[in-house]
Design a protein around this motif. Structure first.
Motif, PDB file in Angstrom:
ATOM      1  N   TYR A  79       0.756  -1.238   0.016  1.00 16.72           N
ATOM      2  CA  TYR A  79       0.017   0.011  -0.214  1.00 16.72           C
ATOM      3  C   TYR A  79       0.952   1.135  -0.148  1.00 16.72           C
ATOM      4  N   ARG A  80       2.004   1.194   0.760  1.00 17.67           N
ATOM      5  CA  ARG A  80       2.806   2.299   0.976  1.00 17.67           C
ATOM      6  C   ARG A  80       3.590   2.724  -0.225  1.00 17.67           C
ATOM      7  N   LYS A  81       3.925   1.633  -1.064  1.00 18.81           N
ATOM      8  CA  LYS A  81       4.390   1.835  -2.424  1.00 18.81           C
ATOM      9  C   LYS A  81       3.752   2.889  -3.420  1.00 18.81           C
ATOM     10  N   LYS A  82       2.230   2.614  -3.264  1.00 17.15           N
ATOM     11  CA  LYS A  82       1.584   3.620  -3.975  1.00 17.15           C
ATOM     12  C   LYS A  82       1.394   4.942  -3.558  1.00 17.15           C
ATOM     13  N   ILE A  83       2.098   5.135  -2.491  1.00 18.29           N
ATOM     14  CA  ILE A  83       1.826   6.607  -1.825  1.00 18.29           C
ATOM     15  C   ILE A  83       3.302   6.941  -1.714  1.00 18.29           C
ATOM     16  N   GLY A  84       3.662   8.158  -2.595  1.00 19.00           N
ATOM     17  CA  GLY A  84       5.162   8.932  -2.343  1.00 19.00           C
ATOM     18  C   GLY A  84       5.065   9.717  -1.524  1.00 19.00           C
ATOM     19  N   MET A  85       6.396  10.336  -0.599  1.00 19.64           N
ATOM     20  CA  MET A  85       6.205  11.270   0.165  1.00 19.64           C
ATOM     21  C   MET A  85       7.593  11.881   0.174  1.00 19.64           C
ATOM     22  N   ILE A  86       7.280  13.173   0.269  1.00 20.61           N
ATOM     23  CA  ILE A  86       8.427  14.031   0.571  1.00 20.61           C
ATOM     24  C   ILE A  86       8.315  15.105   1.830  1.00 20.61           C
ATOM     25  N   PHE A  87       9.505  15.414   2.453  1.00 25.49           N
ATOM     26  CA  PHE A  87       9.481  15.994   3.609  1.00 25.49           C
ATOM     27  C   PHE A  87      10.108  17.201   3.695  1.00 25.49           C
ATOM     28  N   GLN A  88       9.749  18.303   4.912  1.00 26.46           N
ATOM     29  CA  GLN A  88      10.296  19.502   4.816  1.00 26.46           C
ATOM     30  C   GLN A  88      11.833  19.401   5.020  1.00 26.46           C
ATOM     31  N   GLN A  89      12.378  18.308   5.670  1.00 29.22           N
ATOM     32  CA  GLN A  89      13.837  18.214   5.889  1.00 29.22           C
ATOM     33  C   GLN A  89      14.466  17.336   4.856  1.00 29.22           C
ATOM     34  N   PHE A  90      13.564  17.074   3.823  1.00 26.63           N
ATOM     35  CA  PHE A  90      14.201  16.059   2.804  1.00 26.63           C
ATOM     36  C   PHE A  90      14.426  14.564   3.178  1.00 26.63           C
ATOM     37  N   ASN A  91      14.904  14.669   4.204  1.00 31.15           N
ATOM     38  CA  ASN A  91      15.023  13.263   4.920  1.00 31.15           C
ATOM     39  C   ASN A  91      15.907  12.236   3.839  1.00 31.15           C
ATOM     40  N   LEU A  92      16.851  12.540   3.226  1.00 28.81           N
ATOM     41  CA  LEU A  92      17.852  11.979   2.341  1.00 28.81           C
ATOM     42  C   LEU A  92      18.659  11.239   3.144  1.00 28.81           C
TER      43      LEU A  92
END
Lengths: 254, 346
Positions: A79-92
């Motif tokens: 399920y999570r695979k279908k939903i991408g996410m980006i963040f304020q702190q980029f989290n790379l």
């Protein structure tokens, strides 16, 4: 059928904070939905409940009519695979290269052991390069992420999420750590994904001016309650005071 | 919510204050009678035996004193938690009682450790000190090859103990990191059990582990290695897991959001953040282990410590002087190198 439907969603943290109060929200496919509200109003919690990074205390989450509130393990990862996410702190992953960071977006479809040995198939590497081209960073593929500027890092994060072939992209304050010019460049990439690829975007934002430029619909949270739903231009001065408090002044972002 | 937690802590503190008061009461009676009365006032060399009746009497009087202080609100325990009501004379009683406890403790310490200025500065004593220091300062160089061989053994012993401990501690540290283990009651249970085990193991000094292992596998470097290894596993696990608990949760969220398996999350989001600190801790631990390995040698754990013990037993102080010199030089070099390497890493 609605893409995402939240029914009476509540989140109470162990410290007693009631972050979401009976939130009902429907998201249609292809929307660019913006969530606004003060810090601590529950925006981040709302986003993280959608992909279950945070477990709601009660209520229901439906995705294309399927109840995903309590799925676990492999089902949850699919399920999570279908939903991408980006963040304020980029989290790379800061000490690694741009290309490796983009490749981590595909982890959900890779077997555990080879991926841990960092044996990524060639077609995936090519795909990662394509995604980097979309965000205009193909010449940086071999650079360590911590050598990039904030705006570039956020574009790497977008490329990473594209590796999931997501149907939805959750953006948690994607431009809050960026300067105004860079903010617009990142928002334009999100808009492009929305219009050119038909991707549904759910984005938390601080600045109303960005909301009016990029959003197709706005909802506002205040102390965990959904108090406004409508078009960006429907946010009047009265609503603005209601959402942000009497003292608030609107700030323009250039 | 806020008031509830506050009242909870005050009840807990009240209980702790009560326990402290009773402890202070008993401690006061025992030290006053056995140390101050017998040893300071009467200067008895040989103390009268402790009988069950006496012990019960101590506990009884002490408890009554503690309870009295507690319920009269002149409680030293409450004073420590700053919970005394503002009545000057009661506060003064509690505070003076704490001062008396302090003085009695120092007096007891003095008597128990037989501190004697006389011994320290006696004619005989000073002559002995002069003898041993002059011997230590003129080391016997003829045993240099033997000493070097022994110190090499010690360094390798420390290295092997560190290397063997490393993978075990690495794996254990993930299971003893709270942020990774709090997801379900089962993992939290594993976390708690392992954490208690690790803390318990760590609280037993390597010297004691060495005694255990010399009985188990016989005197020699292997026993020393095992002793150091066990203690190193425990301390590295603790250091590592604290590092894991301090990682930035952002990348973990990001990798989880891609639908990655928990193993992939740990490998891509946690491991890159901890590699360098882990390396730094490991080198630091090797440095500590070299120092500990010399001590462990004293109880038969092999290496230069064992050699030192042999010469000390024979009162060959010139040879001991050389060994001490070599230990000092090697420890200093290790200390310097490990500091430089760690600086370069971070």
């Amino acid at each position: 059928m609605a893409l995402i439907e939240l029914r009476k969603l509540n989140k109470i943290y162990p410290n007693g904070v009631h972050a979401l109060v009976d939130v009902d929200l429907t998201v249609q496919e292809g929307e660019f939905l913006v969530v606004i509200g003060l810090s601590g109003s529950g925006k981040s919690t709302l986003l993280r409940c959608i992909n279950r990074l945070i477990e709601p205390t009660s209520g229901q989450i439906l995705y294309r009519g399927q109840d995903v509130t309590h799925i676990q393990g492999k089902e949850l990862r699919q399920y999570r695979k279908k939903i991408g996410m980006i963040f304020q702190q980029f989290n790379l992953i800061k000490r690694r290269t741009v290309l490796l960071n983009v490749l981590t977006g595909a982890l959900g479809s890779l077997p555990v052991l080879p991926s841990i040995l960092e044996r990524f198939p060639d077609n995936l590497r090519q795909e990662a390069m394509e995604k980097l081209r979309i965000v205009g960073l193909e010449d940086k593929w071999n650079v360590r992420v911590d050598a990039l500027s904030g705006g570039q890092q956020q574009r790497v994060a977008i490329a990473r999420s594209l590796m999931q072939h997501p149907e939805v992209l959750l953006a948690d304050e994607p431009v809050a750590s960026l300067d105004p010019a860079t903010s617009h460049s990142v928002m334009k990439y999100l808009k492009q994904l929305n219009t050119d690829y038909g991707m549904t975007i759910i984005c938390n934002l601080h600045f109303l001016s960005l909301v009016r430029t990029y959003g197709t619909r706005v909802v506002a949270l205040k102390q965990g309650k959904l108090i406004f739903q409508g078009k960006p231009e429907e946010i009047t001065q009265e609503w603005f005071k209601e959402i942000y408090g009497e003292e608030a002044e609107e700030v323009e972002i250039a | 919510m806020g008031t509830e937690t506050k009242s909870q802590t005050t009840t807990a503190q009240k209980f702790q204050a009560l326990i402290l008061d009773i402890f202070f009461g008993i401690y006061f009676v025992v030290t006053l009678h056995r140390v101050f009365y017998y040893q300071v006032l009467l200067s008895l060399r040989k103390l009268p035996p402790v009988t069950v009746e006496i012990v019960l009497l101590y506990i009884g009087i002490g408890t009554i004193m503690g309870l009295a202080l507690f319920f009269l609100n002149a409680s030293p325990g409450k004073r420590i938690f700053r919970q005394l009501p503002d009545i000057p004379w009661k506060k003064a009683v509690a505070e003076h009682f704490l001062w008396i406890i302090g003085v009695l403790t120092i007096a007891t310490g003095w008597v128990v450790t037989r501190v004697s200025i006389l011994d320290f500065f006696s004619q005989e004593g000073l002559a002995g000190a002069k003898r041993i220091f002059s011997a230590l300062l003129s080391p016997e160089w003829s045993i240099l090859p033997q000493a070097l061989l022994a110190i090499v053994e010690t360094i390798y012993l420390a290295l092997m103990a560190t290397l063997f401990a490393l993978p075990v501690a690495f794996i254990l540290s993930f299971f003893t990191a709270r942020n990774l283990m709090r997801q379900s009651p089962i993992t939290l249970g594993i976390y708690t059990v392992l954490r208690v085990l690790v803390n318990f193991t760590r609280s037993i000094e390597p010297l004691i582990w060495a005694i255990i292992f010399t009985v188990w596998v016989g005197i020699g470097p292997f026993a020393g290695t095992l002793a150091l290894m066990v203690h190193t596993i425990a301390s590295l696990t603790k250091l590592y897991s604290e590092q894991i608990e301090n990682v930035d949760p952002g990348p973990i969220e990001a990798i989880e959001a891609t639908g990655a398996h928990p193993m992939q999350v740990i490998w891509f989001a946690v491991v890159p953040q901890i590699v360098l600190p882990f390396l730094s801790f490991t080198i630091y631990r090797w440095d500590i282990n070299v120092r500990m390995a010399t001590i462990i040698g004293l109880v038969g754990g092999g290496g230069i410590g064992t050699l030192l013990m042999q010469y000390q037993g024979l009162a060959q102080w010139h040879e001991v002087g050389l060994l001490v010199l070599i230990i000092a030089i090697v420890v200093w070099i290790m200390d310097y190198l490990s500091a430089r390497i760690r600086e370069a890493l971070v």
